[in-house]
Design an enzyme around this catalytic site. Structure first.
Site, PDB file in Angstrom:
ATOM      1  N   CYS A 167      71.611 -47.724  26.673  1.00 13.03           N
ATOM      2  CA  CYS A 167      71.398 -49.143  27.153  1.00 13.03           C
ATOM      3  C   CYS A 167      71.723 -49.006  28.366  1.00 13.03           C
ATOM      4  CB  CYS A 167      72.168 -50.070  26.278  1.00 13.03           C
ATOM      5  SG  CYS A 167      71.918 -50.378  24.623  1.00 13.03           S
ATOM      6  N   CYS A 221      76.077 -48.152  25.736  1.00 16.76           N
ATOM      7  CA  CYS A 221      76.015 -46.703  25.366  1.00 16.76           C
ATOM      8  C   CYS A 221      75.206 -46.165  26.445  1.00 16.76           C
ATOM      9  CB  CYS A 221      75.520 -46.424  24.121  1.00 16.76           C
ATOM     10  SG  CYS A 221      73.602 -46.931  23.861  1.00 16.76           S
ATOM     11  N   GLU A 260      71.433 -54.907  23.750  1.00 17.22           N
ATOM     12  CA  GLU A 260      71.184 -54.930  25.092  1.00 17.22           C
ATOM     13  C   GLU A 260      69.592 -54.494  25.258  1.00 17.22           C
ATOM     14  OE1 GLU A 260      73.441 -53.396  23.309  1.00 17.22           O
ATOM     15  OE2 GLU A 260      74.900 -52.389  24.859  1.00 17.22           O
ATOM     16  N   HIS A 266      69.488 -51.716  19.650  1.00 23.67           N
ATOM     17  CA  HIS A 266      70.720 -52.282  20.171  1.00 23.67           C
ATOM     18  C   HIS A 266      70.510 -53.770  20.857  1.00 23.67           C
ATOM     19  CE1 HIS A 266      72.988 -48.284  20.530  1.00 23.67           C
ATOM     20  NE2 HIS A 266      72.714 -48.321  19.374  1.00 23.67           N
TER      21      HIS A 266
END
Lengths: 146, 146
Positions: B88, B85, B57, B55
Protein backbone atom coordinates in the site's frame (compact mmCIF):
# COMPACT_ATOMS: atom_id res chain seq x y z
CA UNK A 1 17.81 -26.30 -30.13
CA UNK A 2 15.56 -26.68 -27.11
CA UNK A 3 14.43 -23.53 -25.41
CA UNK A 4 14.61 -23.39 -21.64
CA UNK A 5 11.16 -23.37 -19.98
CA UNK A 6 11.83 -20.18 -18.05
CA UNK A 7 12.95 -18.50 -21.25
CA UNK A 8 9.80 -19.72 -22.98
CA UNK A 9 7.49 -18.19 -20.38
CA UNK A 10 9.56 -15.03 -20.11
CA UNK A 11 9.13 -14.54 -23.85
CA UNK A 12 5.38 -14.57 -23.19
CA UNK A 13 5.79 -11.93 -20.49
CA UNK A 14 7.85 -9.82 -22.90
CA UNK A 15 5.14 -10.24 -25.55
CA UNK A 16 2.77 -8.72 -22.97
CA UNK A 17 5.27 -5.92 -22.36
CA UNK A 18 5.21 -5.16 -26.10
CA UNK A 19 1.44 -4.74 -25.92
CA UNK A 20 1.95 -2.15 -23.18
CA UNK A 21 4.61 -0.44 -25.32
CA UNK A 22 2.22 -0.19 -28.25
CA UNK A 23 -0.33 1.50 -25.96
CA UNK A 24 2.18 4.09 -24.76
CA UNK A 25 2.41 2.35 -21.38
CA UNK A 26 5.70 1.66 -19.56
CA UNK A 27 6.47 -1.72 -21.16
CA UNK A 28 6.22 -4.32 -18.41
CA UNK A 29 4.44 -7.62 -18.91
CA UNK A 30 3.71 -10.63 -16.71
CA UNK A 31 2.35 -14.14 -16.93
CA UNK A 32 1.48 -16.60 -14.17
CA UNK A 33 2.12 -20.30 -14.69
CA UNK A 34 0.51 -23.03 -12.60
CA UNK A 35 0.98 -26.76 -13.28
CA UNK A 36 2.51 -26.09 -16.67
CA UNK A 37 -0.29 -23.79 -17.85
CA UNK A 38 -0.43 -20.03 -18.21
CA UNK A 39 -3.37 -18.87 -16.06
CA UNK A 40 -2.88 -15.10 -16.36
CA UNK A 41 -1.36 -12.75 -18.97
CA UNK A 42 -1.22 -9.04 -18.18
CA UNK A 43 0.59 -5.85 -19.02
CA UNK A 44 0.94 -2.49 -17.40
CA UNK A 45 -2.19 -0.33 -17.81
CA UNK A 46 -1.57 2.57 -15.43
CA UNK A 47 -2.12 5.25 -18.10
CA UNK A 48 -5.06 3.58 -19.79
CA UNK A 49 -6.86 3.02 -16.48
CA UNK A 50 -5.59 6.18 -14.77
CA UNK A 51 -4.61 3.95 -11.87
CA UNK A 52 -1.14 3.62 -10.34
CA UNK A 53 -2.07 0.19 -8.97
CA UNK A 54 -2.56 -1.30 -12.48
CA UNK A 55 0.97 -2.70 -12.80
CA UNK A 56 1.27 -5.94 -14.77
CA UNK A 57 2.10 -7.97 -11.65
CA UNK A 58 -0.86 -6.65 -9.63
CA UNK A 59 -3.31 -7.56 -12.35
CA UNK A 60 -1.62 -10.94 -12.81
CA UNK A 61 -1.91 -11.75 -9.10
CA UNK A 62 -5.59 -10.77 -9.04
CA UNK A 63 -6.31 -12.74 -12.22
CA UNK A 64 -4.41 -15.84 -11.07
CA UNK A 65 -6.16 -15.86 -7.68
CA UNK A 66 -9.49 -15.50 -9.41
CA UNK A 67 -8.64 -18.42 -11.71
CA UNK A 68 -7.54 -20.62 -8.83
CA UNK A 69 -10.37 -19.58 -6.53
CA UNK A 70 -8.01 -18.82 -3.65
CA UNK A 71 -5.75 -15.95 -2.76
CA UNK A 72 -2.51 -17.89 -2.15
CA UNK A 73 -0.27 -18.63 -5.12
CA UNK A 74 2.15 -21.12 -3.53
CA UNK A 75 2.03 -23.40 -6.57
CA UNK A 76 2.48 -20.64 -9.11
CA UNK A 77 5.40 -19.00 -10.89
CA UNK A 78 5.11 -15.34 -11.84
CA UNK A 79 7.20 -14.27 -14.82
CA UNK A 80 7.65 -10.53 -15.15
CA UNK A 81 9.84 -8.71 -17.63
CA UNK A 82 11.26 -6.20 -15.11
CA UNK A 83 12.10 -6.43 -11.39
CA UNK A 84 8.95 -5.70 -9.36
CA UNK A 85 8.57 -2.45 -7.43
CA UNK A 86 7.84 -2.52 -3.67
CA UNK A 87 4.08 -2.37 -4.28
CA UNK A 88 4.14 -5.43 -6.50
CA UNK A 89 6.68 -7.23 -4.33
CA UNK A 90 4.43 -6.56 -1.34
CA UNK A 91 1.51 -8.17 -3.18
CA UNK A 92 3.76 -11.09 -4.18
CA UNK A 93 4.63 -11.45 -0.51
CA UNK A 94 1.00 -11.46 0.64
CA UNK A 95 0.17 -14.05 -2.05
CA UNK A 96 2.96 -16.33 -0.79
CA UNK A 97 4.02 -16.85 -4.39
CA UNK A 98 5.93 -20.07 -5.02
CA UNK A 99 8.43 -18.71 -7.51
CA UNK A 100 9.29 -15.33 -9.00
CA UNK A 101 11.23 -15.06 -12.27
CA UNK A 102 12.08 -11.64 -13.58
CA UNK A 103 14.08 -10.22 -16.46
CA UNK A 104 15.77 -6.84 -16.21
CA UNK A 105 16.87 -5.32 -12.93
CA UNK A 106 15.35 -2.01 -11.82
CA UNK A 107 18.17 -0.47 -9.84
CA UNK A 108 16.24 2.70 -9.01
CA UNK A 109 12.70 1.58 -8.19
CA UNK A 110 13.05 -2.17 -7.71
CA UNK A 111 12.08 -3.98 -4.51
CA UNK A 112 15.61 -5.26 -3.85
CA UNK A 113 16.78 -1.75 -3.06
CA UNK A 114 13.59 -0.35 -1.49
CA UNK A 115 11.95 -3.34 0.22
CA UNK A 116 14.39 -6.25 0.27
CA UNK A 117 12.55 -8.24 2.98
CA UNK A 118 9.03 -8.02 1.63
CA UNK A 119 8.75 -11.35 -0.21
CA UNK A 120 7.59 -14.49 1.58
CA UNK A 121 10.66 -16.38 2.87
CA UNK A 122 9.69 -19.48 0.87
CA UNK A 123 9.44 -17.69 -2.49
CA UNK A 124 12.24 -18.76 -4.87
CA UNK A 125 13.63 -15.94 -6.99
CA UNK A 126 15.41 -16.14 -10.32
CA UNK A 127 16.49 -12.98 -12.11
CA UNK A 128 18.14 -12.07 -15.41
CA UNK A 129 16.02 -14.23 -17.74
CA UNK A 130 15.89 -12.47 -21.14
CA UNK A 131 17.11 -9.42 -19.24
CA UNK A 132 18.64 -7.73 -22.26
CA UNK A 133 15.47 -7.93 -24.34
CA UNK A 134 13.32 -6.62 -21.47
CA UNK A 135 15.75 -3.80 -20.68
CA UNK A 136 16.04 -2.83 -24.35
CA UNK A 137 12.26 -2.42 -24.54
CA UNK A 138 12.28 -0.13 -21.49
CA UNK A 139 15.21 1.89 -22.84
CA UNK A 140 13.52 2.30 -26.21
CA UNK A 141 10.29 3.42 -24.51
CA UNK A 142 11.89 6.08 -22.34
CA UNK A 143 14.07 7.28 -25.23
CA UNK A 144 10.90 7.83 -27.25
CA UNK A 145 9.42 9.86 -24.39
CA UNK A 146 12.24 12.38 -24.25
CA UNK B 1 -15.92 20.64 22.33
CA UNK B 2 -14.68 20.90 18.76
CA UNK B 3 -13.38 17.75 17.19
CA UNK B 4 -10.11 18.00 15.29
CA UNK B 5 -10.58 17.53 11.54
CA UNK B 6 -8.08 14.70 11.34
CA UNK B 7 -9.88 12.94 14.16
CA UNK B 8 -13.19 13.47 12.37
CA UNK B 9 -11.98 11.81 9.17
CA UNK B 10 -10.13 9.08 11.03
CA UNK B 11 -13.40 8.18 12.74
CA UNK B 12 -14.83 7.65 9.26
CA UNK B 13 -11.91 5.38 8.38
CA UNK B 14 -12.49 3.43 11.59
CA UNK B 15 -16.20 3.15 10.73
CA UNK B 16 -15.03 1.48 7.49
CA UNK B 17 -12.74 -0.79 9.49
CA UNK B 18 -15.77 -1.89 11.55
CA UNK B 19 -17.53 -2.93 8.34
CA UNK B 20 -14.53 -5.13 7.52
CA UNK B 21 -14.62 -6.55 11.05
CA UNK B 22 -18.29 -7.48 10.66
CA UNK B 23 -17.44 -9.34 7.43
CA UNK B 24 -14.68 -11.35 9.12
CA UNK B 25 -12.02 -9.29 7.33
CA UNK B 26 -8.91 -7.90 9.03
CA UNK B 27 -10.40 -4.60 10.23
CA UNK B 28 -8.67 -1.84 8.30
CA UNK B 29 -10.58 1.06 6.79
CA UNK B 30 -9.63 4.08 4.71
CA UNK B 31 -11.11 7.30 3.39
CA UNK B 32 -9.67 9.81 0.93
CA UNK B 33 -10.39 13.51 1.41
CA UNK B 34 -9.96 16.11 -1.33
CA UNK B 35 -10.90 19.79 -0.92
CA UNK B 36 -12.82 19.05 2.26
CA UNK B 37 -14.88 16.24 0.79
CA UNK B 38 -14.64 12.48 1.20
CA UNK B 39 -14.18 11.06 -2.31
CA UNK B 40 -13.54 7.41 -1.38
CA UNK B 41 -14.52 5.12 1.49
CA UNK B 42 -13.16 1.57 1.54
CA UNK B 43 -12.40 -1.34 3.80
CA UNK B 44 -10.28 -4.43 3.50
CA UNK B 45 -11.91 -7.10 1.31
CA UNK B 46 -9.12 -9.63 0.80
CA UNK B 47 -11.18 -12.60 2.02
CA UNK B 48 -14.42 -11.60 0.33
CA UNK B 49 -12.70 -11.06 -3.02
CA UNK B 50 -10.06 -13.80 -2.59
CA UNK B 51 -7.50 -11.17 -3.54
CA UNK B 52 -4.47 -10.11 -1.51
CA UNK B 53 -4.40 -6.79 -3.34
CA UNK B 54 -7.81 -5.72 -1.97
CA UNK B 55 -6.47 -3.80 1.02
CA UNK B 56 -8.49 -0.74 2.04
CA UNK B 57 -5.81 1.68 0.85
CA UNK B 58 -5.44 0.08 -2.59
CA UNK B 59 -9.15 0.31 -3.23
CA UNK B 60 -9.21 3.87 -1.89
CA UNK B 61 -6.40 4.96 -4.22
CA UNK B 62 -8.11 3.39 -7.24
CA UNK B 63 -11.48 4.90 -6.29
CA UNK B 64 -10.05 8.36 -5.61
CA UNK B 65 -8.14 8.41 -8.91
CA UNK B 66 -11.27 7.34 -10.74
CA UNK B 67 -13.24 10.13 -9.02
CA UNK B 68 -10.61 12.74 -9.87
CA UNK B 69 -10.01 11.47 -13.39
CA UNK B 70 -6.25 11.37 -12.90
CA UNK B 71 -3.83 9.01 -11.26
CA UNK B 72 -1.95 11.51 -9.06
CA UNK B 73 -3.38 12.34 -5.64
CA UNK B 74 -1.20 15.33 -4.71
CA UNK B 75 -4.18 17.27 -3.39
CA UNK B 76 -5.61 14.41 -1.35
CA UNK B 77 -5.28 13.13 2.19
CA UNK B 78 -5.61 9.40 2.80
CA UNK B 79 -6.83 8.43 6.26
CA UNK B 80 -6.23 4.80 7.15
CA UNK B 81 -6.85 3.15 10.49
CA UNK B 82 -3.58 1.17 10.55
CA UNK B 83 -0.08 1.87 9.22
CA UNK B 84 0.09 0.81 5.55
CA UNK B 85 2.04 -2.27 4.47
CA UNK B 86 4.79 -1.99 1.81
CA UNK B 87 2.33 -2.83 -0.98
CA UNK B 88 0.00 0.00 0.00
CA UNK B 89 2.84 2.40 0.78
CA UNK B 90 4.25 1.62 -2.66
CA UNK B 91 0.92 2.55 -4.25
CA UNK B 92 0.78 5.70 -2.09
CA UNK B 93 4.24 6.54 -3.39
CA UNK B 94 3.29 6.04 -7.05
CA UNK B 95 0.17 8.20 -6.51
CA UNK B 96 2.32 11.01 -5.07
CA UNK B 97 -0.22 11.38 -2.28
CA UNK B 98 -0.29 14.80 -0.66
CA UNK B 99 -0.83 13.66 2.91
CA UNK B 100 -1.05 10.34 4.73
CA UNK B 101 -2.71 10.10 8.15
CA UNK B 102 -2.79 6.77 9.90
CA UNK B 103 -3.90 5.45 13.26
CA UNK B 104 -2.24 2.43 14.85
CA UNK B 105 1.35 1.41 14.12
CA UNK B 106 2.03 -1.98 12.56
CA UNK B 107 5.43 -2.84 13.97
CA UNK B 108 5.65 -6.16 12.19
CA UNK B 109 4.29 -5.62 8.70
CA UNK B 110 4.22 -1.82 8.39
CA UNK B 111 6.07 0.08 5.67
CA UNK B 112 8.27 2.00 8.14
CA UNK B 113 10.13 -1.18 9.01
CA UNK B 114 10.00 -2.94 5.63
CA UNK B 115 10.06 -0.14 3.06
CA UNK B 116 10.89 3.15 4.80
CA UNK B 117 11.86 5.03 1.61
CA UNK B 118 8.91 4.11 -0.57
CA UNK B 119 6.67 7.15 -0.12
CA UNK B 120 7.04 10.21 -2.35
CA UNK B 121 9.39 12.69 -0.65
CA UNK B 122 6.70 15.39 -0.66
CA UNK B 123 4.06 13.29 1.13
CA UNK B 124 3.35 14.59 4.64
CA UNK B 125 2.81 11.86 7.21
CA UNK B 126 0.91 12.05 10.50
CA UNK B 127 0.51 8.95 12.67
CA UNK B 128 -1.20 8.05 15.91
CA UNK B 129 -4.63 9.60 15.21
CA UNK B 130 -7.24 7.53 17.10
CA UNK B 131 -4.50 4.91 17.37
CA UNK B 132 -5.94 3.23 20.43
CA UNK B 133 -9.38 2.71 18.90
CA UNK B 134 -7.90 1.33 15.67
CA UNK B 135 -5.48 -0.95 17.52
CA UNK B 136 -8.23 -2.20 19.83
CA UNK B 137 -10.32 -3.25 16.83
CA UNK B 138 -7.37 -5.21 15.41
CA UNK B 139 -6.62 -6.81 18.77
CA UNK B 140 -10.23 -7.84 19.22
CA UNK B 141 -10.33 -9.32 15.71
CA UNK B 142 -7.23 -11.46 16.10
CA UNK B 143 -8.29 -12.53 19.60
CA UNK B 144 -11.55 -13.81 18.11
CA UNK B 145 -9.58 -15.77 15.48
CA UNK B 146 -7.54 -17.74 17.99
Amino acid sequence: MEINQDTHYMKQAIAEARKAYDLGEVPVGAVVVCNGRIIARCHNLTETLNDVTAHAEMQAITAAASHIGGKYLNDCTLYVSVEPCPMCAGAIGWAQLGRLVYGADDEKRGYRRLAPDVLHPKTEVLSGVCAEEAAELMKSFFKGKR
